[in-house]
Design an enzyme around this catalytic site. Structure first.
Site, PDB file in Angstrom:
ATOM      1  N   TYR A   1       0.827  -1.208   0.000  1.00  0.00           N
ATOM      2  CA  TYR A   1       0.000   0.000   0.000  1.00  0.00           C
ATOM      3  C   TYR A   1       0.868   1.268   0.000  1.00  0.00           C
ATOM      4  O   TYR A   1       0.396   2.331  -0.383  1.00  0.00           O
ATOM      5  CB  TYR A   1      -0.844   0.063   1.287  1.00  0.00           C
ATOM      6  CG  TYR A   1      -2.139  -0.729   1.295  1.00  0.00           C
ATOM      7  CD1 TYR A   1      -2.551  -1.507   0.225  1.00  0.00           C
ATOM      8  CD2 TYR A   1      -2.970  -0.684   2.426  1.00  0.00           C
ATOM      9  CE1 TYR A   1      -3.737  -2.229   0.279  1.00  0.00           C
ATOM     10  CE2 TYR A   1      -4.164  -1.384   2.475  1.00  0.00           C
ATOM     11  CZ  TYR A   1      -4.542  -2.156   1.407  1.00  0.00           C
ATOM     12  OH  TYR A   1      -5.726  -2.855   1.462  1.00  0.00           O
ATOM     13  N   GLY A   2       2.095   1.114   0.496  1.00  0.00           N
ATOM     14  CA  GLY A   2       2.925   2.267   0.856  1.00  0.00           C
ATOM     15  C   GLY A   2       3.119   3.320  -0.213  1.00  0.00           C
ATOM     16  O   GLY A   2       3.293   4.488   0.092  1.00  0.00           O
TER      17      GLY A   2
ATOM     18  N   ASN B   1      -0.095   0.557   9.414  1.00  0.00           N
ATOM     19  CA  ASN B   1       0.111   1.989   9.624  1.00  0.00           C
ATOM     20  C   ASN B   1      -0.308   2.799   8.412  1.00  0.00           C
ATOM     21  O   ASN B   1      -0.847   3.905   8.537  1.00  0.00           O
ATOM     22  CB  ASN B   1       1.593   2.274   9.899  1.00  0.00           C
ATOM     23  CG  ASN B   1       2.040   1.719  11.223  1.00  0.00           C
ATOM     24  OD1 ASN B   1       2.246   0.521  11.361  1.00  0.00           O
ATOM     25  ND2 ASN B   1       2.177   2.578  12.210  1.00  0.00           N
ATOM     26  N   THR B   2      -0.036   2.253   7.222  1.00  0.00           N
ATOM     27  CA  THR B   2      -0.307   2.991   5.990  1.00  0.00           C
ATOM     28  C   THR B   2      -1.805   3.189   5.804  1.00  0.00           C
ATOM     29  O   THR B   2      -2.265   4.304   5.515  1.00  0.00           O
ATOM     30  CB  THR B   2       0.293   2.221   4.789  1.00  0.00           C
ATOM     31  OG1 THR B   2       1.669   1.944   5.078  1.00  0.00           O
ATOM     32  CG2 THR B   2       0.176   3.009   3.517  1.00  0.00           C
TER      33      THR B   2
ATOM     34  N   GLU C   1       6.936  -9.950   2.703  1.00  0.00           N
ATOM     35  CA  GLU C   1       5.913 -10.727   1.980  1.00  0.00           C
ATOM     36  C   GLU C   1       6.539 -11.952   1.321  1.00  0.00           C
ATOM     37  O   GLU C   1       5.960 -13.030   1.283  1.00  0.00           O
ATOM     38  CB  GLU C   1       5.247  -9.869   0.892  1.00  0.00           C
ATOM     39  CG  GLU C   1       4.279  -8.822   1.400  1.00  0.00           C
ATOM     40  CD  GLU C   1       3.002  -9.386   2.009  1.00  0.00           C
ATOM     41  OE1 GLU C   1       2.422 -10.322   1.426  1.00  0.00           O
ATOM     42  OE2 GLU C   1       2.585  -8.882   3.075  1.00  0.00           O
TER      43      GLU C   1
ATOM     44  N   THR D   1       3.697  -2.457  10.117  1.00  0.00           N
ATOM     45  CA  THR D   1       3.477  -3.733  10.806  1.00  0.00           C
ATOM     46  C   THR D   1       4.245  -4.901  10.179  1.00  0.00           C
ATOM     47  O   THR D   1       4.352  -5.960  10.799  1.00  0.00           O
ATOM     48  CB  THR D   1       1.971  -4.066  10.856  1.00  0.00           C
ATOM     49  OG1 THR D   1       1.428  -4.017   9.525  1.00  0.00           O
ATOM     50  CG2 THR D   1       1.229  -3.071  11.738  1.00  0.00           C
ATOM     51  N   HIS D   2       4.781  -4.718   8.984  1.00  0.00           N
ATOM     52  CA  HIS D   2       5.638  -5.768   8.417  1.00  0.00           C
ATOM     53  C   HIS D   2       6.992  -5.854   9.135  1.00  0.00           C
ATOM     54  O   HIS D   2       7.613  -6.915   9.166  1.00  0.00           O
ATOM     55  CB  HIS D   2       5.906  -5.505   6.927  1.00  0.00           C
ATOM     56  CG  HIS D   2       4.784  -5.909   6.019  1.00  0.00           C
ATOM     57  ND1 HIS D   2       3.629  -5.190   5.893  1.00  0.00           N
ATOM     58  CD2 HIS D   2       4.664  -6.954   5.158  1.00  0.00           C
ATOM     59  CE1 HIS D   2       2.834  -5.766   5.005  1.00  0.00           C
ATOM     60  NE2 HIS D   2       3.442  -6.848   4.544  1.00  0.00           N
TER      61      HIS D   2
HETATM   62  N1  DGL Z   1       2.009  -3.185   6.820  1.00  0.00           N
HETATM   63  C1  DGL Z   1       1.815  -1.888   6.274  1.00  0.00           C
HETATM   64  C2  DGL Z   1       2.046  -0.797   7.320  1.00  0.00           C
HETATM   65  O1  DGL Z   1       1.912  -1.040   8.496  1.00  0.00           O
HETATM   66  C3  DGL Z   1       2.412  -1.439   5.022  1.00  0.00           C
HETATM   67  C4  DGL Z   1       3.127  -2.181   4.024  1.00  0.00           C
HETATM   68  C5  DGL Z   1       2.708  -1.750   2.638  1.00  0.00           C
HETATM   69  O2  DGL Z   1       1.736  -2.317   2.173  1.00  0.00           O
HETATM   70  O3  DGL Z   1       3.353  -0.848   2.063  1.00  0.00           O
HETATM   71  O4  DGL Z   1       2.323   0.322   6.984  1.00  0.00           O
END
Ligand code: DGL
Length: 282
Positions: A42-43, A74-75, A152, A185-186
């Site tokens: 998502y970032g 978080n994103t 991932e 969170t990754h």
């Molecule tokens: N796990 C996601 C976070 O906490 C973001 C990773 C991503 O999809 O860019 O921000």
């Protein structure tokens, strides 16, 4: 309602770092976790895209009867938390923001590093947190392009992973940071490698345990904790997982990252031009 599941979602497997803490903290709760692996990461996506994906997943979790939602990303929290709360005003919806506040309390050097995605740093939530808690310290923002993808893919150790991590860590070390916040969170899935590379004098802050405690407090306050007579549940009746991509790849990640063997469900993403995106179970 209190017997209903808690929904959690992330762009992918990262939210499992929150999930495993919720498992420890709330042993009588049923959990439904959705990984939007069709759209990870998502970032680097626009706020509108992240909001649309988050909304579709939240709609699915609500349709499945969830009593609360944890945006374990978080994103997504940075751009979609407020719209989701407006969409479901009756539902407790918890989000994540980089743990700047505890980091400011921990630092002795007065320099705090934050590792996160571009969308998180651009979000209003992050700016507000820094403005509120970090006016007296220097904050070094480290965009970690590619790190969520590494997690991932399951590349959690080895020379290539270390080299990549050092590339992210060096600017924070050079600036004199003694505290690093894992703002995605990754990243807790590479915390051991990070700790080894930065040494024992660096505090590395993973917000996941605090998020699980906060969830427990919110559920208690709202009268939504699972009935006490239910007792601890067996994994089979406790966990459900779904992914918008390959269930077999997700199942492998589940056992690798959190040691759980379970079979996940496939959700198919459908988007019609005249409507918001919707998810359909395959
Ligand atoms: N796990 C996601 C976070 O906490 C973001 C990773 C991503 O999809 O860019 O921000």
């Amino acid at each position: 309602m209190s017997g209903a599941p808690i929904g959690l979602f992330d762009s992918g497997v990262g939210g499992l770092s929150i999930w495993r803490q919720v498992v420890h903290a709330l042993s009588s709760e049923q959990l439904l976790y959705v990984a939007d692996q069709a759209h990870v990461p998502y970032g680097h996506r626009s706020a509108a895209e992240i909001q649309a994906h988050s909304q579709a997943i939240a709609d699915y979790l609500v349709a499945e009867g969830c009593k609360a939602i944890v945006v374990a990303c978080n994103t997504a929290s940075a751009v979609a938390l407020e719209p989701l709360r407006q969409r479901f005003p009756q539902l407790p919806i918890l989000g994540l923001e980089p743990a700047v506040k505890p980091a400011v309390q921990l630092t002795r050097s007065g320099v705090v590093g934050v590792m996160a995605t571009p969308a998180t740093f651009q979000g209003q939530l992050y700016r507000a947190t820094v403005g509120r808690y970090a006016t007296a310290v220097q904050v070094v923002e480290q965009v970690c392009v590619g790190l969520a993808e590494l997690v991932e893919q399951g590349e959690l150790e080895g020379p290539d992973c270390d080299a990549r991590l050092m590339g992210y860590l060096e600017p924070m070390l050079a600036a004199g940071a003694d505290t690093i916040v894992l703002g995605c969170t990754h990243y807790p899935f590479v915390i051991e490698s990070i700790r080894r590379l930065v040494g024992p004098s660096m505090a590395v802050v993973d917000p996941a345990p605090a998020v699980a405690r906060h969830l427990a407090d919110v559920l208690a306050r709202e009268g939504l904790l699972a009935p006490a007579e239910r007792g601890p549940l067996e994994p089979a009746s406790r966990y459900r997982f779904a992914t918008t991509s390959s269930p077999s790849a997700f199942n492998r990640a589940l056992s690798r990252l959190v040691g759980v063997s379970s079979s996940s469900q496939a959700l198919i993403w459908q988007q019609r031009p005249d409507q918001s995106p919707v998810l359909h179970p395959a």
